[in-house]
Design an enzyme around this catalytic site. Sequence first.
Site, PDB file in Angstrom:
ATOM      1  N   TYR A 122      32.045  43.230  44.360  1.00 36.91           N
ATOM      2  CA  TYR A 122      30.718  43.153  43.763  1.00 36.91           C
ATOM      3  C   TYR A 122      29.765  44.117  44.465  1.00 36.91           C
ATOM      4  CZ  TYR A 122      32.463  38.800  41.727  1.00 36.91           C
ATOM      5  OH  TYR A 122      33.210  37.876  41.046  1.00 36.91           O
ATOM      6  N   ASN A 171      29.350  39.098  30.563  1.00 37.30           N
ATOM      7  CA  ASN A 171      30.019  40.272  30.001  1.00 37.30           C
ATOM      8  C   ASN A 171      30.125  40.141  28.477  1.00 37.30           C
ATOM      9  OD1 ASN A 171      31.873  42.241  29.245  1.00 37.30           O
ATOM     10  ND2 ASN A 171      33.416  41.669  30.750  1.00 37.30           N
ATOM     11  N   CYS A 220      36.211  42.769  33.753  1.00 31.66           N
ATOM     12  CA  CYS A 220      35.537  42.074  34.843  1.00 31.66           C
ATOM     13  C   CYS A 220      36.511  41.337  35.753  1.00 31.66           C
ATOM     14  CB  CYS A 220      34.469  41.133  34.303  1.00 31.66           C
ATOM     15  SG  CYS A 220      35.057  39.946  33.102  1.00 31.66           S
ATOM     16  N   HIS A 221      37.731  41.104  35.291  1.00 33.27           N
ATOM     17  CA  HIS A 221      38.727  40.444  36.145  1.00 33.27           C
ATOM     18  C   HIS A 221      39.117  41.310  37.343  1.00 33.27           C
ATOM     19  CE1 HIS A 221      41.220  42.902  33.466  1.00 33.27           C
ATOM     20  NE2 HIS A 221      42.136  42.883  34.416  1.00 33.27           N
ATOM     21  N   GLU A 256      48.786  43.281  35.843  1.00 35.23           N
ATOM     22  CA  GLU A 256      48.550  44.702  36.139  1.00 35.23           C
ATOM     23  C   GLU A 256      49.217  45.132  37.439  1.00 35.23           C
ATOM     24  OE1 GLU A 256      44.292  45.122  36.138  1.00 35.23           O
ATOM     25  OE2 GLU A 256      44.172  44.997  33.963  1.00 35.23           O
TER      26      GLU A 256
END
Length: 104
Positions: free
Chosen positions: A22, A45, A53-54, A82
């Site tokens: 952040y 979002n 945003c993850h 991912e």
Amino acid sequence: MNFYEKVYQIVQMIPAGRVASYGQIALMAGNPKASRAVGYALHVNPLPGVIPCHRVVNREGRLAPGFAFGGQDEQKKLLEAEGVDVDDNGYVNMQLYAWNNANP
């Protein structure tokens, strides 16, 4: 461009398989003390499938306990899909997975 728009633009630059903090996003958006505002921007979002945003965690690599789009388990699932390892306590190894925006 307002602060939230800057946040969304920056978060879209984080590549799959990487995370950012952040504070890193706040700094890149021009307000280094606004990490909580980054969190709120991501909580609302408007395009969760487009704005990843993850991929944003706290400075220690901890997932968001209040991840707005399915909770911490969903954030973990999205990151692991991912290739990002998340430990049993909900932390990402920042040395391995942190996005270096100077050299993505």
